[in-house]
Scaffold this active site. Structure first.
Site, PDB file in Angstrom:
ATOM      1  N   ASP A 132       0.926  11.547  -0.084  1.00 42.71           N
ATOM      2  CA  ASP A 132       2.145  10.793  -0.407  1.00 42.71           C
ATOM      3  C   ASP A 132       2.271  10.514  -1.902  1.00 42.71           C
ATOM      4  OD1 ASP A 132       0.004   9.013  -0.461  1.00 42.71           O
ATOM      5  OD2 ASP A 132       0.611   7.955   1.347  1.00 42.71           O
TER       6      ASP A 132
ATOM      7  N   ASN B 290      -1.413  -2.358   8.460  1.00 50.57           N
ATOM      8  CA  ASN B 290      -0.488  -2.342   9.601  1.00 50.57           C
ATOM      9  C   ASN B 290      -0.660  -1.092  10.465  1.00 50.57           C
ATOM     10  OD1 ASN B 290       0.673  -0.340   8.073  1.00 50.57           O
ATOM     11  ND2 ASN B 290       2.590  -1.419   7.656  1.00 50.57           N
TER      12      ASN B 290
ATOM     13  N   HIS C 124      -0.672   2.082   9.288  1.00 50.32           N
ATOM     14  CA  HIS C 124      -0.024   3.308   8.793  1.00 50.32           C
ATOM     15  C   HIS C 124      -1.069   4.329   8.347  1.00 50.32           C
ATOM     16  CE1 HIS C 124       0.413   1.738   4.337  1.00 50.32           C
ATOM     17  NE2 HIS C 124      -0.738   2.326   4.495  1.00 50.32           N
TER      18      HIS C 124
ATOM     19  N   GLU D  39       4.874   4.586   8.363  1.00 48.56           N
ATOM     20  CA  GLU D  39       4.835   3.168   8.696  1.00 48.56           C
ATOM     21  C   GLU D  39       5.121   2.949  10.189  1.00 48.56           C
ATOM     22  OE1 GLU D  39       3.604   1.274   6.484  1.00 48.56           O
ATOM     23  OE2 GLU D  39       4.935   0.830   4.802  1.00 48.56           O
TER      24      GLU D  39
HETATM   25  P1  PGA Z   1      -6.317   1.303   0.829  1.00 50.28           P
HETATM   26  O1  PGA Z   1      -5.004   1.884   1.486  1.00 50.28           O
HETATM   27  O2  PGA Z   1      -7.293   2.429   0.809  1.00 50.28           O
HETATM   28  O3  PGA Z   1      -5.897   0.925  -0.573  1.00 50.28           O
HETATM   29  O4  PGA Z   1      -6.758   0.146   1.658  1.00 50.28           O
HETATM   30  C1  PGA Z   1      -5.115   2.595   2.674  1.00 50.28           C
HETATM   31  C2  PGA Z   1      -3.740   2.946   3.157  1.00 50.28           C
HETATM   32  O5  PGA Z   1      -2.815   2.149   2.940  1.00 50.28           O
HETATM   33  O6  PGA Z   1      -3.582   4.006   3.777  1.00 50.28           O
END
Ligand code: PGA
Length: 243
Positions: A67, A136, A138, A143
């Site tokens: 992404d 959450n 995702h 999302e």
């Molecule tokens: P993080 O993000 O590694 O910064 O916890 C993970 C994600 O949002 O996929």
């Protein structure tokens, strides 16, 4: 599904790096799906360390990142392209033309999503897809929603996602509202998925995602259907799996 829980970050990083390097060593022209965020940084550090020991070359490797934010100019320090350069690409021998990240700086986001899907389709299948999980549930920026999309698409980030990422920006206002993300199709099509989870605050969501019902409300729960899922967790994130 293959779950490993580690009592130190160092061991987790070595295991993650070992799987990435093993893929690159065994597959002539390996295709890696890569992730950003705080989760993979220690793994990339370990990959660079092993590279510096002369144990692996990425000259024939192709990468696709999950992404990118929409609206940040090219070269913005919080763009995922810059993240990848600073954590991995600047330190290994991968040719620039074999690196793919959605370009979130373009006017025509839709055309960029289509271009990315065409590149993915031409590549065939990702050999190893590295993933983190959001608070959450995702994966990438897919999302939680009533439906999930197969294709690469632009997504409006959920408030909790913007808040989680606000630590990297001077203020909440600067956190982009939108991102381009690889869809669930390319992720689930990967030959092997390497899901990495760290920290107590992820313990509940990862337990729900891997043991609860499969639901688009927790995009990571779809990983339960994948035939080759490897999960690396630290002991805090894996707390609910250890009984
Ligand atoms: P993080 O993000 O590694 O910064 O916890 C993970 C994600 O949002 O996929």
């Amino acid at each position: 599904m293959n779950i490993h829980i580690f009592d130190s970050q160092e061991k987790l990083n070595q295991a993650g790096a070992g799987i990435i390097i093993g893929t690159v060593q065994t597959k002539q022209r390996a295709i890696l799906g890569l992730a950003t965020g705080s989760t993979p940084t220690g793994i990339y550090e370990e990959v660079v360390r092993e590279y510096n020991r002369g144990l692996v070359s990425f000259r024939k490797t192709t990468t696709f990142n999950l992404d990118e934010y929409v609206g940040l100019p090219v070269g913005h320090p919080e763009s995922y392209l810059v993240y990848m350069q600073q954590h991995l690409f600047n330190f290994i021998d991968i040719p620039a033309e074999q690196i793919h990240i959605p370009d979130g700086s373009l006017e025509d986001t839709l055309a960029e999503c289509k271009r990315y899907d065409e590149l993915l389709a031409d590549a065939g299948q990702i050999d190893l897809q590295l993933l983190g999980i959001g608070h959450n549930g995702h994966i990438g920026f897919n999302e939680p929603d009533h439906a999930l999309l197969r294709e690469t698409h632009a997504v409006t980030l959920r408030e909790e996602t913007r808040q989680a990422n606000a630590i990297y920006f001077d203020s909440m206002d600067e956190v982009p509202a939108q991102a381009i993300t690889m869809g669930m199709g390319a992720i689930l099509k990967a030959k092997t998925i390497l899901l990495v989870v760290r920290g107590a605050e992820k313990a509940e969501i990862i337990h729900k995602a891997l043991t609860g019902p499969i639901t688009t409300a927790i995009p990571a729960s779809l990983l339960q259907t994948h035939p080759s899922l490897v999960v690396l967790m630290d002991s805090e994130a894996g707390r609910l799996f250890q009984t």
